[in-house]
Design an enzyme around this catalytic site. Structure first.
Site, PDB file in Angstrom:
ATOM      1  N   GLY A  92       0.672  -1.266   0.012  1.00  0.00           N
ATOM      2  CA  GLY A  92       0.221   0.248  -0.034  1.00  0.00           C
ATOM      3  C   GLY A  92       0.806   1.218  -0.012  1.00  0.00           C
ATOM      4  O   GLY A  92       0.398   2.187  -0.476  1.00  0.00           O
ATOM      5  N   ASN A  93       1.932   1.170   0.652  1.00  0.00           N
ATOM      6  CA  ASN A  93       2.745   2.473   0.633  1.00  0.00           C
ATOM      7  C   ASN A  93       3.522   2.782  -0.697  1.00  0.00           C
ATOM      8  O   ASN A  93       4.038   3.905  -0.690  1.00  0.00           O
ATOM      9  CB  ASN A  93       3.741   2.244   1.941  1.00  0.00           C
ATOM     10  CG  ASN A  93       4.933   1.454   1.625  1.00  0.00           C
ATOM     11  OD1 ASN A  93       4.705   0.371   0.969  1.00  0.00           O
ATOM     12  ND2 ASN A  93       6.209   1.771   1.639  1.00  0.00           N
ATOM     13  N   LYS A 149     -11.390  -9.439   8.749  1.00  0.00           N
ATOM     14  CA  LYS A 149     -10.345  -8.406   8.267  1.00  0.00           C
ATOM     15  C   LYS A 149     -10.961  -7.213   8.098  1.00  0.00           C
ATOM     16  O   LYS A 149     -12.139  -7.069   7.595  1.00  0.00           O
ATOM     17  CB  LYS A 149     -10.065  -8.935   6.516  1.00  0.00           C
ATOM     18  CG  LYS A 149      -9.351  -7.998   5.720  1.00  0.00           C
ATOM     19  CD  LYS A 149      -8.108  -7.927   6.024  1.00  0.00           C
ATOM     20  CE  LYS A 149      -7.487  -6.610   5.118  1.00  0.00           C
ATOM     21  NZ  LYS A 149      -6.144  -6.228   5.402  1.00  0.00           N
ATOM     22  N   LYS A 207      -3.558  -9.703  -0.679  1.00  0.00           N
ATOM     23  CA  LYS A 207      -2.705  -9.597  -2.006  1.00  0.00           C
ATOM     24  C   LYS A 207      -1.358 -10.156  -2.140  1.00  0.00           C
ATOM     25  O   LYS A 207      -0.986 -10.777  -3.268  1.00  0.00           O
ATOM     26  CB  LYS A 207      -2.600  -8.025  -2.444  1.00  0.00           C
ATOM     27  CG  LYS A 207      -1.469  -7.404  -1.547  1.00  0.00           C
ATOM     28  CD  LYS A 207      -0.137  -7.061  -2.331  1.00  0.00           C
ATOM     29  CE  LYS A 207       0.889  -6.373  -1.508  1.00  0.00           C
ATOM     30  NZ  LYS A 207       0.952  -6.516  -0.035  1.00  0.00           N
ATOM     31  N   LYS A 246       2.989 -12.282   4.180  1.00  0.00           N
ATOM     32  CA  LYS A 246       3.966 -12.085   3.071  1.00  0.00           C
ATOM     33  C   LYS A 246       5.039 -13.305   3.255  1.00  0.00           C
ATOM     34  O   LYS A 246       5.389 -13.938   2.388  1.00  0.00           O
ATOM     35  CB  LYS A 246       4.904 -10.660   3.716  1.00  0.00           C
ATOM     36  CG  LYS A 246       4.318  -9.581   3.271  1.00  0.00           C
ATOM     37  CD  LYS A 246       4.963  -8.267   3.375  1.00  0.00           C
ATOM     38  CE  LYS A 246       4.092  -7.162   3.634  1.00  0.00           C
ATOM     39  NZ  LYS A 246       3.079  -6.995   2.639  1.00  0.00           N
TER      40      LYS A 246
HETATM   41  P1  ADP Z   1       1.622  -3.376   2.931  1.00  0.00           P
HETATM   42  O1  ADP Z   1       0.873  -2.707   2.459  1.00  0.00           O
HETATM   43  O2  ADP Z   1       3.040  -3.538   2.299  1.00  0.00           O
HETATM   44  O3  ADP Z   1       1.075  -5.147   2.590  1.00  0.00           O
HETATM   45  P2  ADP Z   1       1.501  -4.318   5.515  1.00  0.00           P
HETATM   46  O4  ADP Z   1       1.137  -3.205   6.540  1.00  0.00           O
HETATM   47  O5  ADP Z   1       0.554  -5.287   5.377  1.00  0.00           O
HETATM   48  O6  ADP Z   1       2.357  -3.580   4.293  1.00  0.00           O
HETATM   49  O7  ADP Z   1       2.828  -5.154   6.345  1.00  0.00           O
HETATM   50  C1  ADP Z   1       4.202  -4.436   6.647  1.00  0.00           C
HETATM   51  C2  ADP Z   1       4.055  -4.066   7.812  1.00  0.00           C
HETATM   52  O8  ADP Z   1       4.296  -5.410   8.685  1.00  0.00           O
HETATM   53  C3  ADP Z   1       5.365  -3.374   8.473  1.00  0.00           C
HETATM   54  O9  ADP Z   1       5.167  -1.869   8.196  1.00  0.00           O
HETATM   55  C4  ADP Z   1       5.459  -3.524  10.025  1.00  0.00           C
HETATM   56  O10 ADP Z   1       4.954  -2.770  10.685  1.00  0.00           O
HETATM   57  C5  ADP Z   1       4.511  -4.779  10.157  1.00  0.00           C
HETATM   58  N1  ADP Z   1       5.425  -6.113  10.884  1.00  0.00           N
HETATM   59  C6  ADP Z   1       4.765  -6.649  11.771  1.00  0.00           C
HETATM   60  N2  ADP Z   1       5.655  -7.744  11.986  1.00  0.00           N
HETATM   61  C7  ADP Z   1       6.807  -7.481  11.461  1.00  0.00           C
HETATM   62  C8  ADP Z   1       7.905  -8.427  11.309  1.00  0.00           C
HETATM   63  N3  ADP Z   1       8.119  -9.527  12.157  1.00  0.00           N
HETATM   64  N4  ADP Z   1       8.897  -7.852  10.309  1.00  0.00           N
HETATM   65  C9  ADP Z   1       8.827  -6.852   9.764  1.00  0.00           C
HETATM   66  N5  ADP Z   1       7.537  -6.224   9.747  1.00  0.00           N
HETATM   67  C10 ADP Z   1       6.340  -6.531  10.539  1.00  0.00           C
HETATM   68 MG    MG Z   2      -0.433  -5.742   3.779  1.00  0.00          MG
END
Ligand code: ADP
Ligand code: MG
Length: 317
Positions: A17-18, A134, A213, A275
Site C-alpha cells: 500500500g505504501n 479482516k 494480495k 508475506k
Molecule cells: P503492505 O501494504 O506492504 O502489505 P503491511 O502493513 O500489510 O504492508 O505489512 C508491513 C508491516 O508489517 C510493516 O510496516 C510492519 O509494521 C509490520 N510487521 C509486523 N511484524 C513484522 C515483522 N516481524 N517484521 C517486519 N515487519 C513487521
Molecule cells: Mg498488507
C-alpha cells in the site's frame, strides 16, 4: 519452456500500500503518482532482464470508496466486489501510465503494458467465511455500528466493518496472463488480491470478501511459472522480535525456519504474516526465489547482493 526458452525469466513484484499512499498522507492523486515514481523507475530498469507481472494492494483506496458510500445516500451503495474492481482499474491506470512514462524517460525499449481486471476463485466453504476478521473501511462510533447491516469488530482504531479473507484457490485469468507473458507484455493484475468469486459450474459469483494480495501474488506466481516472487513493503524485510529491543532483520531464511517463526508469532496476520506465508508457498510450490524488501531497494533485492529477506528452500541454520 520449449519454444519460449529464449525468453527472459519471470518476476512477480507485489507492491504494498505504501507504494501509493504513505502513512500519514491524505492520499491525493498527486501524492499517489509522486510515490509511484520510486518503485516504478526501478521496475522499468528490471524490465531489461525480466518479464514482469506487477500486483498491488488497495486497502486505503477501497477504504476511501467505502467512506464515500457512507457519506452519500443519493446513489445506490455498491458491493465490495465492485469496489475491488474499481480500485483495480484506478490503480492499474496509475501504475501503467507511470511505468510507460518511466520507460520513455529512461530511454528503455518500449514494452507493451496491460492492466487486467482479475478474478480469483475462493471456496464457499473456506473457514474464513464463518469468522470474518479482516477490518476494512472507515471507523464508526459504537452508536453508528448498531445500525450497520454487516459484521463489525472493535479494532485498535475503533469499530470497523470486517469481511472474510478466504484463501485464493486459482487465478481465473491465468491462461491469458501466461499468453501475455509469452508475448513479453508487462502485466498489472491481481490488484487488491483480485475480485473474490465462487464458481457455480461455468459461472462466477462475486462475494463480499477480500483476498490477501500477498497470498494471491504467490498463487499467481506459481500458476504462471514465475521464477521469482518479490514482495515490496515499507520495512527492510521480515524481522525477528519486530518492535522489541533485539529486533533483527532475517537476511536469509530457510523455509523450515520461516515456518517455525510464523508459528511462533513473529509475523502477525494481516501484515508480515501473509508475506512470509506467500514466500513459503511459492518456494514449496517449486519457485526458485522469493524475497521481501522495501520500496527503496527493489533493484538490490533482485540482484545478487541479497538485500531484504531472501528465502531458501532448505534450512540454513
Ligand atoms: P503492505 O501494504 O506492504 O502489505 P503491511 O502493513 O500489510 O504492508 O505489512 C508491513 C508491516 O508489517 C510493516 O510496516 C510492519 O509494521 C509490520 N510487521 C509486523 N511484524 C513484522 C515483522 N516481524 N517484521 C517486519 N515487519 C513487521
Ligand atoms: Mg498488507
Amino acid at each position: 519452456m520449449g519454444a519460449f526458452a529464449d525468453l527472459k525469466p519471470i518476476l512477480v513484484v507485489a507492491l504494498g500500500g505504501n507504494a501509493l499512499i504513505k502513512k500519514g498522507q491524505a492520499g491525493t492523486i498527486d501524492e499517489q503518482f509522486a510515490n509511484l515514481r520510486l518503485p516504478v523507475r526501478q521496475i522499468a530498469r528490471l524490465s531489461r532482464h525480466w518479464r514482469l507481472i506487477i500486483t498491488h494492494g488497495n486497502g486505503p483506496q477501497v477504504g476511501n470508496l467505502l467512506l464515500q458510500q457512507e457519506c452519500c445516500d443519493q446513489v445506490p451503495k455498491l458491493p465490495l466486489e465492485i469496489l475491488v474492481a474499481q480500485t483495480e482499474g484506478q490503480i492499474g491506470y496509475m501504475i501503467e501510465s507511470s511505468l510507460d512514462e518511466a520507460l520513455m524517460e529512461m530511454d528503455i525499449a518500449y514494452r507493451p503494458l496491460i492492466t487486467l481486471i482479475t478474478y480469483v476463485v475462493v471456496n464457499d466453504n473456506d473457514p474464513a467465511f464463518a469468522a470474518p476478521d479482516k477490518p476494512i473501511g472507515p471507523v464508526f462510533s459504537e452508536m453508528e455500528v448498531a445500525a450497520l447491516p454487516y459484521p463489525t469488530m472493535k479494532t485498535a482504531k475503533g469499530w470497523r466493518r470486517v469481511v472474510a479473507s478466504p484463501d485464493p484457490v486459482t487465478i481465473v485469468e491465468k491462461r491469458e496472463i501466461r499468453q501475455l507473458m509469452e508475448m513479453d507484455f508487462i502485466v498489472i493484475c491481481c490488484g487488491g488480491g483480485g475480485i473474490p468469486v465462487i464458481r457455480h459450474g461455468r459461472a462466477f459469483e462475486g462475494v463480499d470478501a477480500v483476498i490477501d494480495k500477498d497470498l494471491a501474488s504467490a498463487r499467481l506466481a506459481l500458476e504462471v511459472g514465475a521464477d521469482m516472487l518479490l514482495i515490496v513493503t515499507d520495512v527492510a524485510g521480515a524481522m525477528r522480535d519486530y518492535g522489541a529491543p533485539g529486533e533483527t532483520l532475517l537476511r536469509r531464511i530457510g523455509v523450515p525456519e520461516a515456518r517455525r517463526h510464523l508459528a511462533a508469532g513473529h509475523f502477525p496476520p494481516g501484515s508480515m504474516g501473509p508475506k512470509v506465508a506467500a514466500c513459503i508457498r511459492f518456494m514449496e510450490g517449486g519457485g526458485l526465489r522469493a524475497a521481501i524488501t522495501s520500496l527503496e531497494t527493489v533493484l538490490e533485492a533482485v540482484g545478487d547482493s541479497g538485500v531484504g529477506t531472501q528465502f531458501t528452500r532448505n534450512s540454513i541454520e
